[in-house]
Enzyme design. Structure first.
Site, PDB file in Angstrom:
ATOM      1  N   SER A  49      37.892  19.617  70.364  1.00  0.00           N
ATOM      2  CA  SER A  49      37.573  19.469  71.775  1.00  0.00           C
ATOM      3  C   SER A  49      36.309  18.683  72.074  1.00  0.00           C
ATOM      4  O   SER A  49      36.188  18.091  73.133  1.00  0.00           O
ATOM      5  CB  SER A  49      37.529  20.832  72.468  1.00  0.00           C
ATOM      6  OG  SER A  49      36.376  21.548  72.168  1.00  0.00           O
ATOM      7  N   LYS A  82      29.017  16.808  76.710  1.00  0.00           N
ATOM      8  CA  LYS A  82      30.414  17.210  76.818  1.00  0.00           C
ATOM      9  C   LYS A  82      30.685  17.705  78.237  1.00  0.00           C
ATOM     10  O   LYS A  82      29.821  18.328  78.871  1.00  0.00           O
ATOM     11  CB  LYS A  82      30.708  18.307  75.793  1.00  0.00           C
ATOM     12  CG  LYS A  82      32.164  18.708  75.673  1.00  0.00           C
ATOM     13  CD  LYS A  82      32.338  19.728  74.552  1.00  0.00           C
ATOM     14  CE  LYS A  82      33.780  20.197  74.413  1.00  0.00           C
ATOM     15  NZ  LYS A  82      33.938  21.167  73.306  1.00  0.00           N
ATOM     16  N   SER A  93      35.123  23.108  67.140  1.00  0.00           N
ATOM     17  CA  SER A  93      35.106  22.029  68.126  1.00  0.00           C
ATOM     18  C   SER A  93      33.958  21.048  67.971  1.00  0.00           C
ATOM     19  O   SER A  93      33.985  19.977  68.573  1.00  0.00           O
ATOM     20  CB  SER A  93      35.087  22.607  69.546  1.00  0.00           C
ATOM     21  OG  SER A  93      36.279  23.294  69.809  1.00  0.00           O
TER      22      SER A  93
END
Length: 484
Positions: A164, A82, A188
């Site tokens: 996210s 990420k 998330s």
């Protein structure tokens, strides 16, 4: 080229050990697949940046395997990170924000160092919701001004892709990488894992270091695996869990992190397990079609030997679950500290700078506003406000002592079960672990999942339950694409 679609870590290791293929071939496979699916075809837009060193790392791991043998299960395994996880290479770390598009980290995040030490190949950075979706409530899921919109591989442009860690989830689901890392603050990891039919593991705060993350809320933030199988999640967790001198929370995990979580996996793990569910399977947040899927899977759990314990007041865990008060106060001091460590080439060095930069230079953010950032900037940054202290104490009381701890103790539960991501807030606020597993699909093809949670450092039990369910049902299906 060898078909690596849906290949697991252990299958890949066996193939490399017997000489069927090398890590370089595997890396090339993902490179080609990203070209076909991420930037062309359905344009999933999950991969923000490719690591120019990925092939060199793969070749180095191949040579090391020949000369010295393997470092372990992660040797030569590609991982996508990420974009809020720092890497000390030619990859940027921006959290999807244009203001940080040229930001290079001075060193690897702790979890990245652990992965490299284990022999993993960092493929690149995954797109994400900008600033972990903490810019504006009007900003859609999976949007970043630097990377654009991430799309769900089961229904590009049709199904929600989740919160996210969306790029990490989509990349794992669409076989653009072997495994991914995501971060969790308030759903998330779990939310996009459910929406994209993968396994998502949100670890206990203190089990995995957060050093080297662009922070949102330090009492919530953690890092976890996003994979296609529970076994892969166990392998990744084994690699990244452990004590970090720079993250004081990991002192809570000292002596609790396992070197190897694979032995926790047990196909019979559901036999005799006591699983808490809402009375009459009443979960108001789900619609009739998801309820039918849930009821089908509850029968499967009973058939596998689980004792489903109905709890009349389980909805207590969902009270005020989307209250962002704690995040609102914790973001400013954490983010300002992070920015203070960046070099002078970065155009922002405070939250105030970011807001001003977006106003002038970022039309994407201007479209949706930046109300959350502005609200955080209005706080003192000292965490002394009564509203913050009361909210934090309330969250801990409702999620821990009067929540998960109370239910697991009172009903002697091994875990609590929720459909999809409906129960994600309580463990996130408690700092307790959760794991979600694919549980089928709606008639439209939209994924459905089941999520288990329990008390602090119960990852071995949760992995066992999730693995037993996964192996008995094998619900996950790879998304299909109409490409040449």
């Amino acid at each position: 080229m060898i078909d690596f679609e849906e290949a697991t870590i252990l299958e890949i290791q066996r193939g490399m050990e017997n000489g069927a293929f090398r890590a370089k071939e595997l890396t090339l496979y993902y490179m080609e697949r990203i070209s076909k699916l991420d930037k062309n075809g359905p344009r999933l837009n999950a991969v923000l940046e490719w690591n120019p060193d990925a092939l060199a790392i793969a070749e180095a791991m191949d040579r090391e395997r020949e000369v010295r043998g393997t470092r372990g299960p992660m040797h030569g395994i590609p991982v996508l990170l990420k974009d809020n996880i720092e890497t000390a290479d030619r990859l940027h770390t921006s959290a999807g924000a244009m203001a940080l598009a040229d930001s290079y980290a001075a060193r690897d995040a702790f979890v990245v160092r652990r992965l490299r030490q284990a022999g993993a190949i960092v493929l690149g950075k995954a797109n994400m919701s900008e600033m972990a979706k903490f810019v504006s409530e009007a900003m859609p899921n999976a949007y970043s001004s630097r990377g654009g919109i991430v799309r769900n591989p089961y229904g590009p442009g049709e199904f929600d892709v989740g919160g996210s860690s969306c790029g990490s989830a989509v990349a794992a689901a669409a076989n653009l990488t072997t495994v991914s890392l995501g971060t969790e603050t308030l759903g998330s990891i779990i939310n996009p894992a459910v929406e994209n039919s993968i396994v998502g593991l949100d670890p206990t705060i203190g089990l995995v270091s957060r050093t080297g993350l662009i922070p949102l809320a330090p009492t919530h933030d953690t890092v976890g695996p996003m994979t296609r199988t529970v076994a892969d999640a166990a392998v990744v967790l084994s690699a990244i869990a452990g004590f970090d001198e720079e993250d004081v929370s990991t002192r809570m995990g000292m002596g609790r992190a396992l070197d190897d979580y694979l032995p926790c996996l047990n196909e019979g793990g559901l036999r005799g397990a006591r699983i808490g569910i809402a009375k009459d399977a009443d979960y108001p947040e789900i619609d009739q079609e998801d309820r039918r899927l849930l009821e089908r899977e509850l029968e499967t759990l009973r058939r596998l030997g689980a004792d489903l314990v109905e709890i009349g007041d389980l909805d207590k865990l969902q009270l005020q679950q989307w209250d962002l008060t704690v995040l609102m106060y914790e973001f400013k001091p954490a983010f300002n500290h992070y920015l203070s460590l960046l070099g002078p080439h970065v155009p922002i060095h405070s939250l105030k700078d970011l807001i001003a930069y977006n106003r002038i230079h970022n039309p994407g953010v201007a479209l949706y506003g930046q109300q959350l950032l502005q609200a955080a900037e209005r706080t003192s940054g000292t965490l002394t406000e009564e509203e913050y202290i009361r909210a934090k104490l309330r969250d801990l009381r409702l999620s821990q002592r009067e929540g998960i701890d109370d239910f697991t103790d009172r009903y002697r539960l091994d875990a609590i079960l929720f459909p999809g991501h409906t129960g994600v807030a309580a463990p996130a606020k408690a700092g307790y672990p959760s794991i979600t597993v694919p549980a089928g699909y709606r008639d439209s093809g939209k994924p459905f999942g089941l999520t288990w949670t329990s008390g602090a450092f119960t990852e071995p039990k949760l992995l066992s339950l999730a693995y037993a369910y996964e192996q008995a049902t094998k619900h996950r299906k790879s998304p299909t694409f109409d490409i040449a």
